[in-house]
Design a protein around this motif. Structure first.
Motif, PDB file in Angstrom:
ATOM      1  N   MET A  97      38.931  31.765  33.882  1.00  0.00           N
ATOM      2  CA  MET A  97      39.426  33.124  33.677  1.00  0.00           C
ATOM      3  C   MET A  97      40.696  33.365  34.491  1.00  0.00           C
ATOM      4  O   MET A  97      41.649  33.997  34.023  1.00  0.00           O
ATOM      5  CB  MET A  97      38.355  34.128  34.073  1.00  0.00           C
ATOM      6  N   MET A  98      40.704  32.846  35.721  1.00  0.00           N
ATOM      7  CA  MET A  98      41.884  33.021  36.576  1.00  0.00           C
ATOM      8  C   MET A  98      43.101  32.297  36.004  1.00  0.00           C
ATOM      9  O   MET A  98      44.217  32.831  36.000  1.00  0.00           O
ATOM     10  CB  MET A  98      41.563  32.533  37.990  1.00  0.00           C
ATOM     11  N   MET A  99      42.898  31.079  35.498  1.00  0.00           N
ATOM     12  CA  MET A  99      44.012  30.313  34.947  1.00  0.00           C
ATOM     13  C   MET A  99      44.574  30.976  33.690  1.00  0.00           C
ATOM     14  O   MET A  99      45.789  30.967  33.464  1.00  0.00           O
ATOM     15  CB  MET A  99      43.560  28.888  34.637  1.00  0.00           C
ATOM     16  N   VAL A 100      43.708  31.575  32.883  1.00  0.00           N
ATOM     17  CA  VAL A 100      44.183  32.296  31.703  1.00  0.00           C
ATOM     18  C   VAL A 100      45.020  33.500  32.129  1.00  0.00           C
ATOM     19  O   VAL A 100      46.088  33.765  31.560  1.00  0.00           O
ATOM     20  CB  VAL A 100      43.005  32.741  30.814  1.00  0.00           C
ATOM     21  N   SER A 101      44.545  34.240  33.120  1.00  0.00           N
ATOM     22  CA  SER A 101      45.302  35.397  33.605  1.00  0.00           C
ATOM     23  C   SER A 101      46.648  34.986  34.166  1.00  0.00           C
ATOM     24  O   SER A 101      47.626  35.744  34.080  1.00  0.00           O
ATOM     25  CB  SER A 101      44.495  36.135  34.684  1.00  0.00           C
ATOM     26  N   LEU A 102      46.710  33.792  34.720  1.00  0.00           N
ATOM     27  CA  LEU A 102      47.954  33.309  35.322  1.00  0.00           C
ATOM     28  C   LEU A 102      48.926  32.762  34.279  1.00  0.00           C
ATOM     29  O   LEU A 102      50.127  33.060  34.311  1.00  0.00           O
ATOM     30  CB  LEU A 102      47.633  32.230  36.357  1.00  0.00           C
ATOM     31  N   MET A 107      46.424  36.594  26.231  1.00  0.00           N
ATOM     32  CA  MET A 107      45.419  35.976  25.379  1.00  0.00           C
ATOM     33  C   MET A 107      44.273  36.945  25.100  1.00  0.00           C
ATOM     34  O   MET A 107      43.806  37.632  26.015  1.00  0.00           O
ATOM     35  CB  MET A 107      44.866  34.703  26.034  1.00  0.00           C
ATOM     36  N   PRO A 108      43.790  37.049  23.839  1.00  0.00           N
ATOM     37  CA  PRO A 108      42.680  37.953  23.533  1.00  0.00           C
ATOM     38  C   PRO A 108      41.394  37.527  24.220  1.00  0.00           C
ATOM     39  O   PRO A 108      41.274  36.390  24.699  1.00  0.00           O
ATOM     40  CB  PRO A 108      42.567  37.856  22.001  1.00  0.00           C
ATOM     41  N   VAL A 109      40.436  38.429  24.222  1.00  0.00           N
ATOM     42  CA  VAL A 109      39.224  38.212  25.007  1.00  0.00           C
ATOM     43  C   VAL A 109      38.434  36.994  24.539  1.00  0.00           C
ATOM     44  O   VAL A 109      37.869  36.254  25.353  1.00  0.00           O
ATOM     45  CB  VAL A 109      38.346  39.489  24.973  1.00  0.00           C
ATOM     46  N   VAL A 115      38.336  29.491  26.881  1.00  0.00           N
ATOM     47  CA  VAL A 115      38.859  28.698  27.999  1.00  0.00           C
ATOM     48  C   VAL A 115      37.850  28.666  29.146  1.00  0.00           C
ATOM     49  O   VAL A 115      37.598  27.610  29.750  1.00  0.00           O
ATOM     50  CB  VAL A 115      40.208  29.264  28.477  1.00  0.00           C
ATOM     51  N   ALA A 116      37.267  29.821  29.446  1.00  0.00           N
ATOM     52  CA  ALA A 116      36.261  29.869  30.513  1.00  0.00           C
ATOM     53  C   ALA A 116      35.059  28.999  30.170  1.00  0.00           C
ATOM     54  O   ALA A 116      34.478  28.348  31.052  1.00  0.00           O
ATOM     55  CB  ALA A 116      35.825  31.319  30.748  1.00  0.00           C
ATOM     56  N   SER A 117      34.665  28.957  28.887  1.00  0.00           N
ATOM     57  CA  SER A 117      33.537  28.119  28.461  1.00  0.00           C
ATOM     58  C   SER A 117      33.848  26.646  28.671  1.00  0.00           C
ATOM     59  O   SER A 117      32.995  25.878  29.136  1.00  0.00           O
ATOM     60  CB  SER A 117      33.219  28.381  26.987  1.00  0.00           C
ATOM     61  N   LEU A 118      35.069  26.235  28.309  1.00  0.00           N
ATOM     62  CA  LEU A 118      35.463  24.841  28.491  1.00  0.00           C
ATOM     63  C   LEU A 118      35.462  24.463  29.975  1.00  0.00           C
ATOM     64  O   LEU A 118      35.001  23.373  30.355  1.00  0.00           O
ATOM     65  CB  LEU A 118      36.839  24.594  27.881  1.00  0.00           C
ATOM     66  N   GLN A 168      42.239  40.261  43.470  1.00  0.00           N
ATOM     67  CA  GLN A 168      41.393  41.400  43.095  1.00  0.00           C
ATOM     68  C   GLN A 168      40.643  41.114  41.793  1.00  0.00           C
ATOM     69  O   GLN A 168      39.464  41.444  41.672  1.00  0.00           O
ATOM     70  CB  GLN A 168      42.242  42.664  42.951  1.00  0.00           C
ATOM     71  N   SER A 169      41.318  40.501  40.843  1.00  0.00           N
ATOM     72  CA  SER A 169      40.659  40.143  39.592  1.00  0.00           C
ATOM     73  C   SER A 169      39.550  39.127  39.827  1.00  0.00           C
ATOM     74  O   SER A 169      38.461  39.236  39.261  1.00  0.00           O
ATOM     75  CB  SER A 169      41.685  39.570  38.597  1.00  0.00           C
ATOM     76  N   VAL A 170      39.824  38.130  40.675  1.00  0.00           N
ATOM     77  CA  VAL A 170      38.818  37.111  40.968  1.00  0.00           C
ATOM     78  C   VAL A 170      37.610  37.738  41.634  1.00  0.00           C
ATOM     79  O   VAL A 170      36.456  37.410  41.310  1.00  0.00           O
ATOM     80  CB  VAL A 170      39.427  35.998  41.848  1.00  0.00           C
ATOM     81  N   ARG A 171      37.840  38.657  42.578  1.00  0.00           N
ATOM     82  CA  ARG A 171      36.716  39.343  43.231  1.00  0.00           C
ATOM     83  C   ARG A 171      35.878  40.113  42.215  1.00  0.00           C
ATOM     84  O   ARG A 171      34.655  40.185  42.320  1.00  0.00           O
ATOM     85  CB  ARG A 171      37.244  40.308  44.291  1.00  0.00           C
ATOM     86  N   GLY A 172      36.542  40.698  41.219  1.00  0.00           N
ATOM     87  CA  GLY A 172      35.813  41.415  40.187  1.00  0.00           C
ATOM     88  C   GLY A 172      34.916  40.500  39.374  1.00  0.00           C
ATOM     89  O   GLY A 172      33.782  40.862  39.035  1.00  0.00           O
ATOM     90  N   TRP A 173      35.390  39.291  39.049  1.00  0.00           N
ATOM     91  CA  TRP A 173      34.561  38.342  38.294  1.00  0.00           C
ATOM     92  C   TRP A 173      33.441  37.766  39.148  1.00  0.00           C
ATOM     93  O   TRP A 173      32.393  37.399  38.626  1.00  0.00           O
ATOM     94  CB  TRP A 173      35.439  37.211  37.759  1.00  0.00           C
TER      95      TRP A 173
END
Length: 324
Positions: A97-102, A107-109, A115-118, A168-173
């Motif tokens: 999730m972090m790499m996608v945000s970066l 990218m849509p949900v 990506v997170a599943s992979l 902050q996003s990572v802390r949320g996940w």
């Protein structure tokens, strides 16, 4: 092993339904029968349909899915102390999730979840590869390896996130929280419900696969394919939950162990109970989190962390006591 009467399953379902109804009416905004049918019906109805109902559905779907994922992972790894948050699966999904945000913030949900599943699948595969190289003299070594692997992945994730201002996003996940769930922001969890259904349909194959490669092969089961299917289900479910509401720790560890005390290791018989108990525990923790410091609330990740760690220690001490 004790057995439960058949009638207790419908009773448990009714109990979950009552918790769900209670969840609809707990919160800061006034959503009561008096408000719905008297004082401010338009506002109360909007809060109910846009916020409370989606939140309650998300709690049920996420709780059931993560509990079943824990049961499935325990069957495949053949260890009672493994679940997505103690096998590197959840941490790898957060890294994805972090790499996608970066790299691809637009990218849509569903793309984010893919990506997170992979990444979750890769992390779980790495966990299994490490286990093959480690002498397993105690069942407790397996979750310790997973926790250490998860710690390394988390350190990498937070280092990159800190450098790129994404902490902050990572802390949320990393902390499960349903307070931001609204209509249109939880529907991804229906995919996890479908995957739970697939797990139930293939429950007998997973049970046989959990007996080991030799036993599964002798019974005509393709052990490799069943393992792959199970890991895909766990990875996709974990990614869907984290993408929607964040990580819920210990849920997939505690619930299957409690159910196995009375239902045994047959996955088809245990899975409905695991799903119901997972949903019920998440609902109860979320309601408690909204009531303890009302009008504020405690995130469910924190509630489950406290309750789950205590139950985890109890299970460890109970196992050691029986071993002695």
């Amino acid at each position: 092993m004790k057995t439960l009467p058949i009638a207790t399953l419908p009773l448990a379902t009714v109990g979950i339904g009552l918790l769900a109804v209670w969840s609809l009416f707990v919160g800061v905004s006034d959503v009561s029968f008096a408000a719905l049918f008297g004082g401010t019906p338009d506002q109360a109805t909007q809060v109910l349909l846009v916020s409370r109902l989606p939140r309650t559905l998300a709690l049920i779907l996420a709780g059931a899915a993560m509990a079943v994922s824990g049961l499935l992972l325990q069957m495949l790894v053949r260890n009672r102390f493994v679940e997505p948050s103690t096998a590197g699966t959840a941490e790898s999904a957060i890294f994805g999730m972090m790499m996608v945000s970066l790299l691809a913030p637009e990218m849509p949900v569903f793309g984010r979840m893919a990506v997170a599943s992979l990444c979750a699948l890769a992390g779980t595969g790495l966990f299994l590869a490490i286990l093959r190289q480690v002498p397993l003299r105690s069942p407790l070594v397996v979750p310790l390896v997973g926790i250490m692997l998860g710690g390394v992945i988390t350190a990498m994730t937070e280092f990159v996130a800190y450098r790129q201002d994404l902490i902050q996003s990572v802390r949320g996940w990393e902390t499960g929280d349903f307070s931001a769930i609204l209509l249109g922001r939880y529907e991804l969890l229906w995919l996890s419900a479908a995957l739970t259904g697939v797990a139930y349909l293939a429950a007998d194959r997973f049970t046989v696969a959990g007996m080991g490669r030799d036993v599964a092969t002798n019974l005509g089961i393709d052990h490799r394919k069943v393992m792959a299917l199970g890991l895909v289900i766990v990875s996709m479910t974990t990614a869907a939950v984290i993408a929607t509401c964040g990580m819920i720790p210990f849920l997939g560890l505690i619930v299957p162990n409690v159910v196995s005390l009375v239902r045994g290791d047959n996955m088809r018989g245990s899975l409905p109970w695991v799903a119901l108990m997972g949903a019920g525990l998440v609902l109860a923790c979320d309601i408690a989190g909204r009531l303890v410091i009302h009008p504020y609330e405690i995130p469910i990740g924190t509630m489950m962390g406290v309750i789950g760690s205590a139950l985890f220690l109890y299970l460890l001490l109970r196992r050691n006591g029986h071993a002695g």
